[in-house]
Write a protein that holds these residues in place. Structure first.
Motif, mmCIF file in Angstrom:
data_model
loop_
_atom_site.group_PDB
_atom_site.id
_atom_site.type_symbol
_atom_site.label_atom_id
_atom_site.label_comp_id
_atom_site.label_asym_id
_atom_site.label_seq_id
_atom_site.Cartn_x
_atom_site.Cartn_y
_atom_site.Cartn_z
ATOM 1 N N ALA A 123 33.957 21.081 48.398
ATOM 2 C CA ALA A 123 32.874 21.501 47.505
ATOM 3 C C ALA A 123 33.295 22.700 46.663
ATOM 4 O O ALA A 123 32.992 22.784 45.460
ATOM 5 C CB ALA A 123 31.628 21.830 48.320
ATOM 6 N N THR A 124 34.016 23.613 47.271
ATOM 7 C CA THR A 124 34.471 24.812 46.555
ATOM 8 C C THR A 124 35.486 24.455 45.479
ATOM 9 O O THR A 124 35.446 24.981 44.356
ATOM 10 C CB THR A 124 35.086 25.820 47.549
ATOM 11 O OG1 THR A 124 34.117 26.136 48.554
ATOM 12 C CG2 THR A 124 35.507 27.089 46.837
ATOM 13 N N LEU A 125 36.402 23.550 45.807
ATOM 14 C CA LEU A 125 37.423 23.134 44.837
ATOM 15 C C LEU A 125 36.799 22.500 43.594
ATOM 16 O O LEU A 125 37.314 22.644 42.486
ATOM 17 C CB LEU A 125 38.391 22.140 45.492
ATOM 18 C CG LEU A 125 39.396 22.719 46.490
ATOM 19 C CD1 LEU A 125 40.154 21.596 47.197
ATOM 20 C CD2 LEU A 125 40.381 23.649 45.775
ATOM 21 N N LYS A 126 35.690 21.812 43.776
ATOM 22 C CA LYS A 126 35.021 21.133 42.658
ATOM 23 C C LYS A 126 33.842 21.944 42.123
ATOM 24 O O LYS A 126 33.082 21.448 41.291
ATOM 25 C CB LYS A 126 34.522 19.754 43.113
ATOM 26 C CG LYS A 126 35.632 18.775 43.475
ATOM 27 C CD LYS A 126 36.425 18.354 42.253
ATOM 28 C CE LYS A 126 37.483 17.329 42.623
ATOM 29 N NZ LYS A 126 38.272 16.902 41.444
ATOM 30 N N THR A 127 33.707 23.179 42.605
ATOM 31 C CA THR A 127 32.586 24.062 42.231
ATOM 32 C C THR A 127 31.241 23.350 42.368
ATOM 33 O O THR A 127 30.388 23.413 41.476
ATOM 34 C CB THR A 127 32.758 24.620 40.798
ATOM 35 O OG1 THR A 127 32.777 23.538 39.866
ATOM 36 C CG2 THR A 127 34.028 25.445 40.672
ATOM 37 N N ALA A 128 31.064 22.666 43.471
ATOM 38 C CA ALA A 128 29.811 21.955 43.727
ATOM 39 C C ALA A 128 28.756 22.918 44.246
ATOM 40 O O ALA A 128 29.054 23.836 45.019
ATOM 41 C CB ALA A 128 30.042 20.839 44.739
#
Length: 308
Positions: free
Chosen positions: A242-247
């Motif tokens: 989620a963090t990698l995709k700025t979710a």
């Protein structure tokens, strides 16, 4: 030609070979209709009509039925490349588009060739007769598909690959959908884009749908395949993705191969762990959907009050 009987048989064979049918006009006249231009001259047509003694609509219908039955029987063993061009699956797709083709012709294009005196479309009909629907074909193991006469491992794999392409297209489309605003949106979205992929899966799949700040799906992560338990579904891995995709929010989705969508105690435990971990980093878990066998078989943690 030695006799009238022989000449009539040869004339009928000519009609069958070239897919020519005797027709009865509104003006009460017999004429021959075929798709190959230039094959029937006026004199040739008159000769055939006279020698077959076609004088009434009943006689015309009788011969037409005989020709039609022979054409159908011949198609089952005749290679598709010998069919009239207008009836070949590939040519029909190019002319009319894939959406207008019957399922048997689409499958014939995928199979490409026939086997053992049977053409590709006849093989596709055997496939449909055996399994009934695409869903059942998709659920069938390769070895089960191979039990159909004329379909070996290579053709069974072609079918499976085509099915998988369709599923992956669903997944790609799922990442381009509109904003999700409530629990019903979540259920509808998951049912439409993940249901076809997961309902008939023989193993458990755990997916995480990542959404942006406007609650629009941006990415899907397949977290585990084979079984779903607390040791495999790691909240840290979910938070990392989620963090990698700025979710800003996520939806959890997994299936029950048994077909029963009711959550197990392990499902509830996993969900609680993920929700608690995500709350610490301000990532909201919108829902956890469990998919069962049929379209109406699902369980929503949010609707059931287990996620708030």
């Amino acid at each position: 030609m030695n006799s009238n009987g022989e000449s009539k048989r040869e004339l009928l064979d000519f009609l069958v070979k070239n897919t020519i049918y005797p027709m009865w006009s509104k003006k009460g006249k017999v004429f021959l209709k075929g798709s190959k231009r230039g094959l029937l001259t006026e004199d040739k047509s008159k000769e055939i009509i006279a020698r077959l003694n076609l004088k009434t609509s009943e006689e015309c219908e009788k011969v037409r039925r005989e020709v039609r039955e022979s054409v159908t029987a011949r198609k089952e063993t005749r290679p598709i490349k010998e069919w009239v061009k207008e009836e070949r699956p590939r040519e029909m797709l190019l002319k009319f588009g894939p959406e207008f083709l019957p399922l048997s012709k689409i499958l014939a294009i995928i199979l490409r060739t026939g086997k053992e005196g049977t053409n590709a479309e006849e093989l596709s009909k055997r496939l449909l007769n055996r399994f009934g629907t695409l869903r059942e074909i998709d659920a069938a193991p390769v070895l089960e598909i191979c039990k159909i006469g004329g379909i070996g491992q290579a053709k069974a794999v072609q079918i499976k690959a085509a099915m998988e392409l369709g599923k992956r297209l669903y997944k790609e489309n799922a990442e381009k959908q509109k904003r999700i605003t409530n629990a019903d949106d979540v259920i509808g979205y998951v049912s439409e884009f993940y249901g076809p992929y997961l309902r008939d899966a023989k193993k458990e799949f755990f997916n995480v749908i990542l959404l942006d700040v406007k609650n629009k799906p941006i990415h899907n992560v397949e977290l585990s395949k084979g079984s779903v338990n607390a040791s495999i579904v790691d909240p840290k891995e979910i938070i990392k993705e989620a963090t990698l995709k700025t979710a800003s929010s996520i939806i959890l989705v997994h299936n029950h191969p048994s077909g029963d969508a009711e959550p197990s105690s392990e499902d509830i435990k996993i969900t609680n762990r993920v929700v608690q971990a995500c709350n610490l980093v301000d990532i909201k878990v919108l829902d956890h959907i469990i998919i069962g066998k049929n379209k109406e078989d699902y369980y929503s943690f949010a609707k059931s009050g287990l996620i708030t």
